[in-house]
Design an enzyme around this catalytic site. Structure first.
Site, PDB file in Angstrom:
ATOM      1  N   GLU A 240       0.889  -1.171   0.000  1.00  0.00           N
ATOM      2  CA  GLU A 240       0.000   0.000   0.000  1.00  0.00           C
ATOM      3  C   GLU A 240       0.920   1.212   0.000  1.00  0.00           C
ATOM      4  OE1 GLU A 240      -3.202  -0.189  -0.293  1.00  0.00           O
ATOM      5  OE2 GLU A 240      -3.576  -2.295   0.155  1.00  0.00           O
TER       6      GLU A 240
ATOM      7  N   CYS B 283      -1.794   9.579   2.096  1.00  0.00           N
ATOM      8  CA  CYS B 283      -1.314   9.042   0.816  1.00  0.00           C
ATOM      9  C   CYS B 283      -2.256   9.364  -0.334  1.00  0.00           C
ATOM     10  CB  CYS B 283      -1.159   7.533   0.938  1.00  0.00           C
ATOM     11  SG  CYS B 283      -2.660   6.723   1.533  1.00  0.00           S
TER      12      CYS B 283
HETATM   13  N1  LIG Z   1      -1.357   3.376   0.267  1.00  0.00           N
HETATM   14  C1  LIG Z   1      -1.508   3.542   1.559  1.00  0.00           C
HETATM   15  O1  LIG Z   1      -2.423   3.024   2.187  1.00  0.00           O
HETATM   16  C2  LIG Z   1      -0.543   4.422   2.316  1.00  0.00           C
HETATM   17  C3  LIG Z   1      -0.897   4.817   3.597  1.00  0.00           C
HETATM   18  C4  LIG Z   1      -0.028   5.604   4.329  1.00  0.00           C
HETATM   19  C5  LIG Z   1       1.180   6.001   3.791  1.00  0.00           C
HETATM   20  N2  LIG Z   1       1.494   5.624   2.511  1.00  0.00           N
HETATM   21  C6  LIG Z   1       2.761   6.082   1.935  1.00  0.00           C
HETATM   22  O2  LIG Z   1       3.775   5.939   2.916  1.00  0.00           O
HETATM   23  C7  LIG Z   1       4.729   6.971   2.861  1.00  0.00           C
HETATM   24  C8  LIG Z   1       4.856   7.652   4.204  1.00  0.00           C
HETATM   25  O3  LIG Z   1       4.885   6.735   5.252  1.00  0.00           O
HETATM   26  P1  LIG Z   1       6.242   6.359   6.011  1.00  0.00           P
HETATM   27  O4  LIG Z   1       7.176   7.503   5.945  1.00  0.00           O
HETATM   28  O5  LIG Z   1       5.874   5.790   7.323  1.00  0.00           O
HETATM   29  O6  LIG Z   1       6.777   5.225   5.049  1.00  0.00           O
HETATM   30  P2  LIG Z   1       8.171   4.428   5.134  1.00  0.00           P
HETATM   31  O7  LIG Z   1       8.207   3.609   3.900  1.00  0.00           O
HETATM   32  O8  LIG Z   1       9.304   5.316   5.430  1.00  0.00           O
HETATM   33  O9  LIG Z   1       7.971   3.483   6.429  1.00  0.00           O
HETATM   34  C9  LIG Z   1       7.005   2.474   6.485  1.00  0.00           C
HETATM   35  C10 LIG Z   1       7.512   1.353   7.376  1.00  0.00           C
HETATM   36  O10 LIG Z   1       8.697   0.780   6.828  1.00  0.00           O
HETATM   37  C11 LIG Z   1       9.737   0.747   7.795  1.00  0.00           C
HETATM   38  N3  LIG Z   1      10.997   1.069   7.114  1.00  0.00           N
HETATM   39  C12 LIG Z   1      11.482   2.304   6.834  1.00  0.00           C
HETATM   40  N4  LIG Z   1      12.640   2.211   6.153  1.00  0.00           N
HETATM   41  C13 LIG Z   1      12.893   0.894   6.015  1.00  0.00           C
HETATM   42  C14 LIG Z   1      13.943   0.151   5.391  1.00  0.00           C
HETATM   43  N5  LIG Z   1      14.972   0.754   4.784  1.00  0.00           N
HETATM   44  N6  LIG Z   1      13.895  -1.197   5.434  1.00  0.00           N
HETATM   45  C15 LIG Z   1      12.857  -1.815   6.046  1.00  0.00           C
HETATM   46  N7  LIG Z   1      11.840  -1.157   6.644  1.00  0.00           N
HETATM   47  C16 LIG Z   1      11.855   0.172   6.638  1.00  0.00           C
HETATM   48  C17 LIG Z   1       9.355   1.791   8.825  1.00  0.00           C
HETATM   49  O11 LIG Z   1       9.888   1.423  10.076  1.00  0.00           O
HETATM   50  C18 LIG Z   1       7.844   1.772   8.797  1.00  0.00           C
HETATM   51  O12 LIG Z   1       7.322   0.830   9.687  1.00  0.00           O
HETATM   52  C19 LIG Z   1       4.207   7.913   1.802  1.00  0.00           C
HETATM   53  O13 LIG Z   1       4.897   7.651   0.587  1.00  0.00           O
HETATM   54  C20 LIG Z   1       2.753   7.537   1.655  1.00  0.00           C
HETATM   55  O14 LIG Z   1       2.209   7.844   0.403  1.00  0.00           O
HETATM   56  C21 LIG Z   1       0.677   4.834   1.793  1.00  0.00           C
HETATM   57  C1  LIG Z   2     -25.813  10.443   9.757  1.00  0.00           C
HETATM   58  C2  LIG Z   2     -26.963  10.738   8.853  1.00  0.00           C
HETATM   59  C3  LIG Z   2     -26.796  10.960   7.503  1.00  0.00           C
HETATM   60  C4  LIG Z   2     -25.487  10.821   6.872  1.00  0.00           C
HETATM   61  C5  LIG Z   2     -24.471  11.695   7.054  1.00  0.00           C
HETATM   62  C6  LIG Z   2     -23.175  11.557   6.412  1.00  0.00           C
HETATM   63  C7  LIG Z   2     -23.001  10.572   5.328  1.00  0.00           C
HETATM   64  C8  LIG Z   2     -22.150  12.316   6.819  1.00  0.00           C
HETATM   65  C9  LIG Z   2     -20.796  12.290   6.248  1.00  0.00           C
HETATM   66  C10 LIG Z   2     -19.793  12.816   6.947  1.00  0.00           C
HETATM   67  C11 LIG Z   2     -18.434  12.878   6.438  1.00  0.00           C
HETATM   68  C12 LIG Z   2     -18.154  13.733   5.305  1.00  0.00           C
HETATM   69  C13 LIG Z   2     -17.455  12.148   7.021  1.00  0.00           C
HETATM   70  C14 LIG Z   2     -16.091  12.118   6.630  1.00  0.00           C
HETATM   71  C15 LIG Z   2     -15.341  11.076   6.941  1.00  0.00           C
HETATM   72  C16 LIG Z   2     -13.973  10.962   6.543  1.00  0.00           C
HETATM   73  C17 LIG Z   2     -13.204   9.912   6.853  1.00  0.00           C
HETATM   74  C18 LIG Z   2     -13.682   8.830   7.700  1.00  0.00           C
HETATM   75  C19 LIG Z   2     -11.844   9.905   6.364  1.00  0.00           C
HETATM   76  C20 LIG Z   2     -11.021   8.867   6.498  1.00  0.00           C
HETATM   77  C21 LIG Z   2      -9.699   8.959   5.989  1.00  0.00           C
HETATM   78  C22 LIG Z   2      -8.824   7.924   5.973  1.00  0.00           C
HETATM   79  C23 LIG Z   2      -9.183   6.635   6.525  1.00  0.00           C
HETATM   80  C24 LIG Z   2      -7.511   8.134   5.438  1.00  0.00           C
HETATM   81  C25 LIG Z   2      -6.694   7.120   5.101  1.00  0.00           C
HETATM   82  C26 LIG Z   2      -5.380   7.396   4.626  1.00  0.00           C
HETATM   83  C27 LIG Z   2      -4.610   6.501   3.970  1.00  0.00           C
HETATM   84  C28 LIG Z   2      -5.032   5.131   3.668  1.00  0.00           C
HETATM   85  C29 LIG Z   2      -3.301   6.877   3.499  1.00  0.00           C
HETATM   86  O1  LIG Z   2      -2.612   7.742   3.994  1.00  0.00           O
HETATM   87  C30 LIG Z   2     -27.947  11.265   6.590  1.00  0.00           C
HETATM   88  C31 LIG Z   2     -27.660  12.519   5.816  1.00  0.00           C
HETATM   89  C32 LIG Z   2     -28.121  10.128   5.616  1.00  0.00           C
HETATM   90  C33 LIG Z   2     -29.248  11.494   7.340  1.00  0.00           C
HETATM   91  C34 LIG Z   2     -29.423  10.611   8.519  1.00  0.00           C
HETATM   92  C35 LIG Z   2     -28.296  10.798   9.501  1.00  0.00           C
END
Ligand SMILES: NC(=O)c1ccc[n+]([C@@H]2O[C@H](COP(=O)([O-])OP(=O)(O)OC[C@H]3O[C@@H](n4cnc5c(N)ncnc54)[C@H](O)[C@@H]3O)[C@@H](O)[C@H]2O)c1
Ligand SMILES: CC1=C(/C=C/C(C)=C/C=C/C(C)=C/C=C/C=C(C)/C=C/C=C(C)/C=C/C=C(\C)C=O)C(C)(C)CCC1
Length: 531
Positions: free
Chosen positions: A227, A261
């Site tokens: 990811e 990300c």
């Molecule tokens: N796609 C997704 O769900 C998602 C979510 C969050 C972050 N990210 C990406 O992650 C990056 C930022 O997160 P970060 O800085 O924690 O990432 P990172 O790659 O630096 O670290 C992630 C993990 O890898 C380990 N790690 C770091 N260097 C390592 C190495 N040389 N060898 C082995 N393990 C190592 C770290 O300890 C950590 O647990 C961004 O590029 C972001 O886009 C992706």
């Molecule tokens: C509750 C009732 C209704 C519905 C209301 C709604 C749908 C409200 C929506 C609220 C919003 C906009 C919530 C936003 C949530 C955002 C979230 C959880 C973001 C999460 C982000 C994440 C997990 C990020 C991840 C990052 C990654 C993977 C990498 O770095 C109605 C309107 C239907 C009426 C009844 C009551």
């Protein structure tokens, strides 16, 4: 504000202990304890309540590590994990049940062989987490692993040490430690873990480290989920609601201080809209932060000095013009939500993943140009965003790929915990969340069963071979194409017979509806209804 709680100093796991921890995870899987549904359910229930009971420590840790507000911590980390537990518990029995394979997977001629798919846990898995959502992005995969019946070792990010220590204590005090363990540490500890044999490695983090993990895993043919990040584009056309686009994209860059990300790296906007868009961005900024961003209790901070310097360098090196924000305070690790108007695709603000509250705006002459630029900057980003007409959304979706996409908003496609999530190409391999989390740690094992009574029916396979029997078998099992050598569909007898029987309906449902209409009309006519 988070309650006052004490969080232990970060302590890395002793390198010498790591082989034993990995071996215990493999051993616990071999004695089949984690395969039992009751074990999985119990662990998920315990994790749910652990999240509730450890809420004060987790909130304090998130505040300490990232200055994450309780609002964001609850919505995007703690409640997220609790909802994941409940979802997995609600559907686990159904997910884990054998699936009978009938039509269209198994031809009717083989139906007596009881084809089915058994859902087997992959084994002992390693889950490596990033720093930005240190709770959710470590525990959500764990929920998939537990649901599937795997044993697991977690390696939280060392960049969020308070979260790492709280998670370690929480897991060790509440879950079955013979099957689930936490190893804390940085590169040496991760390397020690990578020297062990796993049945799957689930890595969330940067593409650079993902490459190291994938290479190492390849040595033992260990499957990996990656990811990763991406340079995510947002497209804004003349058909967009500009004020809404500005507000929503600003939200995408203020969540977790832009350390997401999924958030947009750059905005490709019709050149005639640029000035109005900038006005709307600044208006939205004022609404969200009436006293300025630094004074707001809602905005997080950059995780450490290294990342602060990385972001500062991007802003120092840009040849663009800052059109929103631009402030920073190193001592506070604060970077103001910042937009930079650039005029070159080669600007660092276009070429580097921002992973912070800064993004660029690049004016374009047409949608063609926008799609071309986005495909040049990064062909397979983690996400993309389109603000415009339905036809423009379709063109963008058709002419550019991405892990996921949100139309008319920032990363909403990834803001619902039960919807599959993952990258494509170099933004990630594999997906999880919802049922995909269960599938991610499951081996789909096909099983068939040949009864003794069927021996005569299937004896055709034995030597000495008999071509006439093979022809007979082919007549029953091979089927006939409905197309000619040029790929053209041939409308033969079968086609016309189906059209006639289906009254012109192209599917079984269409035929059914037509027959129902005819029968109802016939009934009404013969019973004189309406006369
Ligand atoms: N796609 C997704 O769900 C998602 C979510 C969050 C972050 N990210 C990406 O992650 C990056 C930022 O997160 P970060 O800085 O924690 O990432 P990172 O790659 O630096 O670290 C992630 C993990 O890898 C380990 N790690 C770091 N260097 C390592 C190495 N040389 N060898 C082995 N393990 C190592 C770290 O300890 C950590 O647990 C961004 O590029 C972001 O886009 C992706
Ligand atoms: C509750 C009732 C209704 C519905 C209301 C709604 C749908 C409200 C929506 C609220 C919003 C906009 C919530 C936003 C949530 C955002 C979230 C959880 C973001 C999460 C982000 C994440 C997990 C990020 C991840 C990052 C990654 C993977 C990498 O770095 C109605 C309107 C239907 C009426 C009844 C009551």
């Amino acid at each position: 504000m988070a309650a006052k709680v004490s969080i232990p100093e970060f302590q890395a796991t002793a390198l010498d202990d790591i082989p034993g921890i990995a071996s215990a995870a493999r051993g616990a899987f071999r004695v089949h304890k984690t395969k039992k549904l009751e074990w999985r359910q119990l662990q998920l229930r315990k994790l749910y309540w652990a999240m509730e009971d450890y809420q004060p420590q987790l909130l304090a840790a998130l505040m300490q590590d990232l200055h994450k507000s309780d609002f964001e911590s609850i919505l995007m980390e703690l409640d997220w994990v609790k909802k994941d537990c409940l979802f997995m518990l609600d559907h686990l029995e159904k997910f884990a049940k054998d699936e009978k394979l009938g039509s269209p997977h198994v031809p009717a001629t083989y139906s007596f062989m009881k084809f089915r798919v058994r859902k087997e846990p992959l084994g002992a898995v390693l889950i490596i987490g990033p720093y930005n959502f240190p709770v959710q992005l470590l525990l959500a995969p764990l929920i998939g692993a537990i649901g599937a019946g795997c044993t697991a070792v977690l390696k939280p990010s060392e960049l969020t040490p308070a979260c790492a220590m709280v998670i370690k204590e929480m897991v060790e005090k509440t879950l079955d430690t013979s099957a689930i363990a936490v190893v804390n540490g940085a590169i040496p500890e991760t390397n020690a873990l990578m020297n062990e044999k796993w049945d799957k490695i689930f890595f969330t983090g940067s593409a650079a480290v993902g490459t190291i993990i994938a290479k190492k895993a390849a040595e033992t043919l260990t499957p990996v989920v990656l990811e990763l990040g991406g340079k995510n584009p947002a497209f804004i056309s003349k058909n967009a609601n500009l004020a809404l686009a500005a507000k929503r994209l600003l939200w995408g860059k203020t969540v977790n201080a832009g350390q997401v990300c999924l958030s947009q790296n750059y905005v490709l906007i019709d050149k005639d809209l640029v000035e109005t868009f900038i006005t709307f961005l600044n208006q939205a900024y004022k609404e969200m932060f009436p006293k300025g961003a630094q004074a707001s209790p809602d905005l997080g901070r950059i995780v450490n000095q290294r990342h602060f310097q990385r972001l500062k360098k991007m802003l120092d090196d840009t040849r663009g013009r800052i059109v929103m924000g631009g402030g920073m305070d190193e001592a506070d690790k604060f970077i103001e939500p910042t937009a930079v108007l650039v005029d070159s695709v080669n600007d660092p603000m276009m070429q580097e993943e921002s992973f912070g509250p800064i993004f660029s705006i690049y004016p374009v002459n047409s949608l063609d140009e926008a799609i071309n630029v986005a495909n040049t900057v990064h062909r397979t980003p983690l996400s993309l965003f389109s603000f415009g007409s339905k036809a423009e959304h379709q063109r963008i979706l058709n002419e550019m790929t991405s892990g996921g996409a949100t139309l008319n908003d920032a990363f909403f496609h990834a803001s619902v915990n039960t919807v599959p999530f993952g990258g494509v190409g170099d933004s990630g391999w594999g997906a999880y969340r919802g049922k995909a989390s269960f599938d991610c740690f499951t081996h789909f094992r096909t099983i068939s069963e040949t009864s003794s009574w069927s021996e005569k029916l299937i004896a055709v396979r034995y030597m000495p071979f008999d071509m006439s029997k093979l022809k007979m078998l082919a007549r029953f099992t091979n089927g006939k194409p409905n197309f000619d050598r040029n790929g053209k569909v041939v409308k033969g007898f079968g086609y016309w017979a189906a059209m006639l029987c289906g009254l012109g309906g192209k599917s079984a449902k269409g035929a059914f509806v037509r027959w129902m209409v005819v029968l109802v009309a016939h009934y009404l006519y013969t019973n004189g209804v309406g006369n």
